[in-house]
Scaffold this motif. Structure first.
Motif, PDB file in Angstrom:
ATOM      1  N   THR A   1     -24.223  17.858 -34.508  1.00  0.00           N
ATOM      2  CA  THR A   1     -24.749  16.942 -35.505  1.00  0.00           C
ATOM      3  C   THR A   1     -24.243  15.533 -35.262  1.00  0.00           C
ATOM      4  OG1 THR A   1     -24.983  16.539 -37.896  1.00  0.00           O
ATOM      5  CG2 THR A   1     -22.855  17.364 -37.136  1.00  0.00           C
ATOM      6  N   GLU A   2     -25.009  14.557 -35.708  1.00  0.00           N
ATOM      7  CA  GLU A   2     -24.563  13.171 -35.738  1.00  0.00           C
ATOM      8  C   GLU A   2     -23.742  12.974 -37.007  1.00  0.00           C
ATOM      9  OE1 GLU A   2     -26.713   8.869 -34.834  1.00  0.00           O
ATOM     10  OE2 GLU A   2     -27.831  10.456 -35.840  1.00  0.00           O
ATOM     11  N   ALA A   3     -22.642  12.226 -36.920  1.00  0.00           N
ATOM     12  CA  ALA A   3     -21.745  12.134 -38.074  1.00  0.00           C
ATOM     13  C   ALA A   3     -21.010  10.802 -38.101  1.00  0.00           C
ATOM     14  CB  ALA A   3     -20.726  13.274 -38.033  1.00  0.00           C
ATOM     15  N   VAL A   4     -20.667  10.369 -39.316  1.00  0.00           N
ATOM     16  CA  VAL A   4     -19.796   9.212 -39.533  1.00  0.00           C
ATOM     17  C   VAL A   4     -18.492   9.718 -40.132  1.00  0.00           C
ATOM     18  CG1 VAL A   4     -19.464   7.090 -40.866  1.00  0.00           C
ATOM     19  CG2 VAL A   4     -21.707   7.603 -39.876  1.00  0.00           C
ATOM     20  N   VAL A   5     -17.373   9.206 -39.630  1.00  0.00           N
ATOM     21  CA  VAL A   5     -16.060   9.589 -40.170  1.00  0.00           C
ATOM     22  C   VAL A   5     -15.828   8.848 -41.479  1.00  0.00           C
ATOM     23  CG1 VAL A   5     -13.574   9.611 -39.795  1.00  0.00           C
ATOM     24  CG2 VAL A   5     -15.122  10.015 -37.867  1.00  0.00           C
TER      25      VAL A   5
ATOM     26  N   LEU B   1     -10.280  14.536 -28.360  1.00  0.00           N
ATOM     27  CA  LEU B   1     -10.787  14.174 -29.685  1.00  0.00           C
ATOM     28  C   LEU B   1     -10.126  12.910 -30.240  1.00  0.00           C
ATOM     29  CD1 LEU B   1     -10.765  17.686 -31.434  1.00  0.00           C
ATOM     30  CD2 LEU B   1     -12.653  16.592 -30.214  1.00  0.00           C
ATOM     31  N   ALA B   2      -9.053  12.453 -29.613  1.00  0.00           N
ATOM     32  CA  ALA B   2      -8.229  11.387 -30.194  1.00  0.00           C
ATOM     33  C   ALA B   2      -9.022  10.122 -30.485  1.00  0.00           C
ATOM     34  CB  ALA B   2      -7.057  11.078 -29.265  1.00  0.00           C
ATOM     35  N   GLY B   3      -9.874   9.697 -29.561  1.00  0.00           N
ATOM     36  CA  GLY B   3     -10.590   8.435 -29.741  1.00  0.00           C
ATOM     37  C   GLY B   3     -11.658   8.479 -30.812  1.00  0.00           C
ATOM     38  N   GLY B   4     -12.179   9.662 -31.103  1.00  0.00           N
ATOM     39  CA  GLY B   4     -13.290   9.760 -32.041  1.00  0.00           C
ATOM     40  C   GLY B   4     -12.904   9.955 -33.485  1.00  0.00           C
ATOM     41  N   MET B   5     -11.697  10.432 -33.741  1.00  0.00           N
ATOM     42  CA  MET B   5     -11.329  10.772 -35.118  1.00  0.00           C
ATOM     43  C   MET B   5     -10.760   9.576 -35.864  1.00  0.00           C
ATOM     44  SD  MET B   5     -12.279  13.961 -35.276  1.00  0.00           S
ATOM     45  CE  MET B   5     -13.580  13.611 -34.079  1.00  0.00           C
ATOM     46  N   GLN B   6     -11.465   8.459 -35.789  1.00  0.00           N
ATOM     47  CA  GLN B   6     -11.059   7.224 -36.457  1.00  0.00           C
ATOM     48  C   GLN B   6     -12.097   6.876 -37.522  1.00  0.00           C
ATOM     49  OE1 GLN B   6      -8.066   6.092 -35.504  1.00  0.00           O
ATOM     50  NE2 GLN B   6      -8.043   7.680 -33.911  1.00  0.00           N
TER      51      GLN B   6
ATOM     52  N   LEU C   1     -20.373   9.423 -34.461  1.00  0.00           N
ATOM     53  CA  LEU C   1     -20.109  10.425 -33.427  1.00  0.00           C
ATOM     54  C   LEU C   1     -21.284  11.378 -33.252  1.00  0.00           C
ATOM     55  CD1 LEU C   1     -16.582  11.520 -34.768  1.00  0.00           C
ATOM     56  CD2 LEU C   1     -17.015   9.821 -32.965  1.00  0.00           C
ATOM     57  N   GLU C   2     -21.338  11.968 -32.079  1.00  0.00           N
ATOM     58  CA  GLU C   2     -22.114  13.179 -31.863  1.00  0.00           C
ATOM     59  C   GLU C   2     -21.087  14.301 -31.811  1.00  0.00           C
ATOM     60  OE1 GLU C   2     -25.509  15.300 -31.776  1.00  0.00           O
ATOM     61  OE2 GLU C   2     -25.495  13.112 -31.754  1.00  0.00           O
ATOM     62  N   LEU C   3     -21.158  15.202 -32.776  1.00  0.00           N
ATOM     63  CA  LEU C   3     -20.123  16.229 -32.944  1.00  0.00           C
ATOM     64  C   LEU C   3     -20.637  17.611 -32.591  1.00  0.00           C
ATOM     65  CD1 LEU C   3     -18.401  15.538 -36.396  1.00  0.00           C
ATOM     66  CD2 LEU C   3     -17.399  15.217 -34.136  1.00  0.00           C
TER      67      LEU C   3
ATOM     68  N   VAL D   1     -13.658  21.053 -35.341  1.00  0.00           N
ATOM     69  CA  VAL D   1     -14.251  20.145 -34.373  1.00  0.00           C
ATOM     70  C   VAL D   1     -13.969  20.678 -32.969  1.00  0.00           C
ATOM     71  CG1 VAL D   1     -14.316  17.788 -33.481  1.00  0.00           C
ATOM     72  CG2 VAL D   1     -13.895  18.184 -35.923  1.00  0.00           C
ATOM     73  N   LYS D   2     -15.008  20.893 -32.195  1.00  0.00           N
ATOM     74  CA  LYS D   2     -14.855  21.396 -30.825  1.00  0.00           C
ATOM     75  C   LYS D   2     -14.970  20.259 -29.802  1.00  0.00           C
ATOM     76  CE  LYS D   2     -14.357  25.198 -30.361  1.00  0.00           C
ATOM     77  NZ  LYS D   2     -13.119  26.009 -30.515  1.00  0.00           N
ATOM     78  N   GLN D   3     -15.964  19.399 -29.982  1.00  0.00           N
ATOM     79  CA  GLN D   3     -16.176  18.275 -29.074  1.00  0.00           C
ATOM     80  C   GLN D   3     -16.703  17.085 -29.860  1.00  0.00           C
ATOM     81  OE1 GLN D   3     -18.795  19.286 -25.825  1.00  0.00           O
ATOM     82  NE2 GLN D   3     -17.691  21.162 -25.316  1.00  0.00           N
ATOM     83  N   CYS D   4     -16.490  15.879 -29.324  1.00  0.00           N
ATOM     84  CA  CYS D   4     -17.074  14.690 -29.948  1.00  0.00           C
ATOM     85  C   CYS D   4     -17.379  13.646 -28.887  1.00  0.00           C
ATOM     86  CB  CYS D   4     -16.185  14.122 -31.044  1.00  0.00           C
ATOM     87  SG  CYS D   4     -14.783  13.180 -30.449  1.00  0.00           S
ATOM     88  N   THR D   5     -18.456  12.930 -29.113  1.00  0.00           N
ATOM     89  CA  THR D   5     -18.830  11.808 -28.266  1.00  0.00           C
ATOM     90  C   THR D   5     -18.996  10.594 -29.158  1.00  0.00           C
ATOM     91  OG1 THR D   5     -20.017  13.257 -26.726  1.00  0.00           O
ATOM     92  CG2 THR D   5     -20.524  10.899 -26.631  1.00  0.00           C
ATOM     93  N   LEU D   6     -18.297   9.512 -28.840  1.00  0.00           N
ATOM     94  CA  LEU D   6     -18.391   8.286 -29.636  1.00  0.00           C
ATOM     95  C   LEU D   6     -19.709   7.590 -29.344  1.00  0.00           C
ATOM     96  CD1 LEU D   6     -16.956   6.294 -31.577  1.00  0.00           C
ATOM     97  CD2 LEU D   6     -16.036   5.157 -29.531  1.00  0.00           C
ATOM     98  N   LYS D   7     -20.531   7.393 -30.389  1.00  0.00           N
ATOM     99  CA  LYS D   7     -21.822   6.735 -30.228  1.00  0.00           C
ATOM    100  C   LYS D   7     -21.780   5.257 -30.625  1.00  0.00           C
ATOM    101  CE  LYS D   7     -25.659   8.761 -31.131  1.00  0.00           C
ATOM    102  NZ  LYS D   7     -26.804   9.397 -31.822  1.00  0.00           N
TER     103      LYS D   7
END
Length: 242
Positions: A6-10, A47-52, A57-59, A70-76
């Motif tokens: 899913t696409e997500a905002v922290v 995951l460190a860079g994305g959990m801000q 993110l694409e999660l 959370v298994k994987q994340c890509t910063l969009k």
């Protein structure tokens, strides 16, 4: 264990254990989701860079009985001002706390998600105080708890000029339906609130703001949110220190 993407905002992050975080995401497909990001506080964690806060993110997440993982994340998208400018960060936190408090978990709100992305981008170029106020007036419309400003909440008559306001009634009342002790609601304040609620973020022009009306619109909104929650939003204390 089902895996979903899913696409997500922290919207929230709390340290948990020695190296983990408990995250709150607003996702396009599943609405508000809480998930554990194991090991994300370790420097070499993928995951460190994305959990801000405010990251788009694409999660990839795994469903769990109590909490997802959370298994994987890509910063969009990285919103620079929301991570580097203290004022923008403070007002952004107000918007994030509003969403955490007023959205039920697991209820998809794709239109609200799209509106939030426009709002986060607006923080990069617009006045953060005005942006946050307009944002919450707009996002409140998706919750079913919005106040009403265009028609009398008692008789349904269209409001054109000065009127009255009662929070408990849910909005504006005409002169025929007002009762003793109701707050006067000038036409200019009503028009200003509607301009915030209906503002199109794709407009190049800045919102036209009167400092006096801005304060009144803030007071009205914050009083209403406090009445719903039974307490002030915590982010307001941070804003007041600016």
């Amino acid at each position: 264990m089902a895996i979903y993407q899913t696409e997500a905002v922290v919207l929230g992050a709390k340290n948990w254990g020695e190296a983990d975080k408990m995250m709150t995401f607003f996702t396009r497909e599943r609405g508000l989701v809480k998930a554990a990001a194991f090991g994300c506080r370790r420097p070499r964690s993928p995951l460190a860079g994305g959990m801000q806060m405010f990251s788009l993110l694409e999660l990839q997440l795994a469903e769990g009985q109590r909490v997802d993982t959370v298994k994987q994340c890509t910063l969009k998208q990285h919103y620079r001002k929301l991570s580097e400018d203290l004022t923008a960060m403070s007002y952004g936190s107000f918007v994030a706390e509003f969403l955490r408090e007023f959205l039920p978990e697991g209820q998809p709100e794709p239109q609200m998600f799209s509106q939030l992305l426009l709002i986060l981008s607006a923080f990069e170029t617009r006045n953060p105080r005005v942006t946050a106020l307009a944002a919450v007036y707009q996002l409140l419309e998706f919750t079913g708890m919005q106040l009403h400003y265009e028609h009398c909440v008692h008789c349904g008559r269209e409001i054109n000029g000065d009127a009255y306001f009662q929070q408990a009634a849910g909005g504006v009342l005409c002169a025929d339906c007002c009762e003793a002790g109701m707050m006067a609601f000038p036409a200019e304040l009503r028009r200003f609130i509607l301009s915030l609620r209906d503002f199109d973020w794709s407009e190049a022009a800045q919102l036209k703001v009167s400092a006096r009306l801005l304060v009144k619109a803030e007071q009205l909104l914050l009083s209403y949110l406090q009445s719903l929650l039974g307490r002030p939003l915590k982010s307001l204390a941070f804003i007041q220190q600016l």
